[in-house]
Design a protein around this motif. Structure first.
Motif, short mmCIF file in Angstrom:
data_model
loop_
_atom_site.label_atom_id
_atom_site.label_comp_id
_atom_site.label_asym_id
_atom_site.label_seq_id
_atom_site.Cartn_x
_atom_site.Cartn_y
_atom_site.Cartn_z
N HIS A 70 14.38 62.65 47.99
CA HIS A 70 15.44 63.50 48.54
C HIS A 70 16.53 63.79 47.50
CE1 HIS A 70 13.58 62.18 52.34
NE2 HIS A 70 13.96 63.37 52.74
N GLY A 71 16.26 63.43 46.25
CA GLY A 71 17.16 63.76 45.15
C GLY A 71 18.42 62.91 45.05
N ARG A 72 18.38 61.71 45.58
CA ARG A 72 19.58 60.89 45.48
C ARG A 72 19.26 59.49 44.97
NH1 ARG A 72 20.05 57.50 49.45
NH2 ARG A 72 18.89 57.81 51.37
N VAL A 73 20.28 58.87 44.44
CA VAL A 73 20.18 57.51 43.92
C VAL A 73 20.23 56.55 45.11
CG1 VAL A 73 21.39 55.75 42.54
CG2 VAL A 73 21.32 58.14 41.77
N PRO A 74 19.34 55.58 45.17
CA PRO A 74 19.40 54.60 46.27
C PRO A 74 20.74 53.86 46.26
CG PRO A 74 17.30 54.45 45.13
CD PRO A 74 18.17 55.35 44.31
N ARG A 75 21.31 53.69 47.45
CA ARG A 75 22.60 53.01 47.60
C ARG A 75 22.37 51.64 48.22
NH1 ARG A 75 24.16 57.66 51.42
NH2 ARG A 75 22.12 56.93 51.96
N VAL A 76 23.10 50.66 47.71
CA VAL A 76 22.91 49.29 48.20
C VAL A 76 24.22 48.61 48.53
CG1 VAL A 76 20.72 48.92 46.98
CG2 VAL A 76 22.87 48.31 45.86
N CYS A 77 24.10 47.64 49.43
CA CYS A 77 25.16 46.68 49.71
C CYS A 77 24.83 45.41 48.95
CB CYS A 77 25.19 46.33 51.20
SG CYS A 77 25.59 47.70 52.30
N LEU A 78 25.83 44.60 48.71
CA LEU A 78 25.62 43.28 48.12
C LEU A 78 25.95 42.26 49.20
CD1 LEU A 78 27.53 43.79 44.75
CD2 LEU A 78 25.13 44.31 45.27
N TYR A 79 25.19 41.17 49.23
CA TYR A 79 25.44 40.14 50.23
C TYR A 79 25.33 38.77 49.59
CZ TYR A 79 25.17 37.29 54.42
OH TYR A 79 25.41 36.34 55.37
N ALA A 80 26.25 37.87 49.98
CA ALA A 80 26.24 36.51 49.44
C ALA A 80 26.85 35.55 50.46
CB ALA A 80 27.04 36.46 48.14
N LEU A 81 26.67 34.29 50.20
CA LEU A 81 27.28 33.24 51.02
C LEU A 81 28.41 32.59 50.23
CD1 LEU A 81 24.10 31.53 52.51
CD2 LEU A 81 25.62 33.19 53.62
N THR A 82 29.46 32.22 50.94
CA THR A 82 30.58 31.54 50.30
C THR A 82 30.49 30.05 50.55
OG1 THR A 82 32.01 31.72 52.24
CG2 THR A 82 32.10 33.53 50.65
N PHE A 83 30.98 29.29 49.61
CA PHE A 83 31.02 27.83 49.72
C PHE A 83 32.47 27.39 49.53
CE2 PHE A 83 26.78 28.89 48.45
CZ PHE A 83 25.98 28.02 49.19
N GLY A 84 32.98 26.66 50.50
CA GLY A 84 34.35 26.15 50.39
C GLY A 84 35.39 27.24 50.34
N GLY A 85 35.13 28.38 50.93
CA GLY A 85 36.10 29.47 50.95
C GLY A 85 36.25 30.23 49.65
N GLN A 86 35.45 29.90 48.64
CA GLN A 86 35.53 30.58 47.35
C GLN A 86 34.79 31.92 47.41
OE1 GLN A 86 37.15 29.32 44.54
NE2 GLN A 86 37.88 27.79 46.00
N GLU A 87 35.32 32.92 46.74
CA GLU A 87 34.63 34.21 46.65
C GLU A 87 33.34 34.00 45.85
OE1 GLU A 87 35.03 38.57 44.61
OE2 GLU A 87 36.86 37.44 44.98
N PRO A 88 32.21 34.52 46.32
CA PRO A 88 30.93 34.33 45.62
C PRO A 88 30.79 35.29 44.43
CG PRO A 88 30.57 35.56 47.62
CD PRO A 88 32.04 35.20 47.60
#
Length: 182
Positions: A70-88
């Motif tokens: 369809h002539g477009r670049v695939p778009r993605v989300c990123l997903y991760a888990l946090t440990f101890g409230g720290q940003e992954p």
């Protein structure tokens, strides 16, 4: 005249299979014996996700090809888990690098995270956010570091793969083979 001893051809005695009990010598033999002796014990399989790898990759290739057709670049989300409230941060950096290598677009605000141990994927706000982006057509897939991030349970991972089939794709920075699950 007698032949020298090294030239004599004497029949060898027939070989027989030993009837002595063997003890397992290889890791596989020991593992089999352990499973047989303790059938109720919980075990971690070395390649529990491996059977899903082909289906996941096929779906990924199909969705990516559809976007490019369809002539477009695939778009993605990123997903991760946090440990101890720290940003992954490290997980997001690895997922971003994977997306960049594949020439996929990571949109601003398309990074989602949940607390490690926060239950099944369908009960996590971040994972549900990823699903909503895909259903709404804002993303074609999600990139995570390992399948464990989605779920350490084989059945839950299978359910997520089934949900994503034909809707979007799951890309792993580290492929399934060799991971252990319960």
């Amino acid at each position: 005249p007698r032949e020298p001893p090294h030239l004599r051809h004497e029949p060898r005695p027939a070989m027989r299979q030993s009837t002595a009990r063997r003890t397992p010598t290889s890791l596989i033999d020991r593992r089999g014996l352990e499973v047989w002796q303790n059938p109720d014990q919980l075990r971690v399989e070395a390649d529990a996700y491996g059977s899903f790898a082909v289906a996941r990759r096929d779906n990924l290739e199909r969705i990516v090809a559809r976007a490019r057709t369809h002539g477009r670049v695939p778009r993605v989300c990123l997903y991760a888990l946090t440990f101890g409230g720290q940003e992954p941060r490290h997980s997001f950096n690895a997922a971003t690098a994977c997306a960049v290598r594949q020439c996929w677009q990571v949109g601003a605000g398309q990074s989602y995270a949940d607390h490690h141990g926060s239950g099944a994927p369908v009960s996590r706000p971040g994972w549900c956010g990823v699903r909503k982006q895909i259903l709404a057509g804002y993303a074609d897939g999600v990139v995570v570091v390992t399948a464990d991030v989605i779920s350490p349970r084989v059945e839950e991972y299978r359910q997520e793969l089934n949900w994503f089939e034909h809707k979007g794709f799951i890309a792993l920075v580290i492929p399934e083979a060799g991971q252990g699950l319960t």
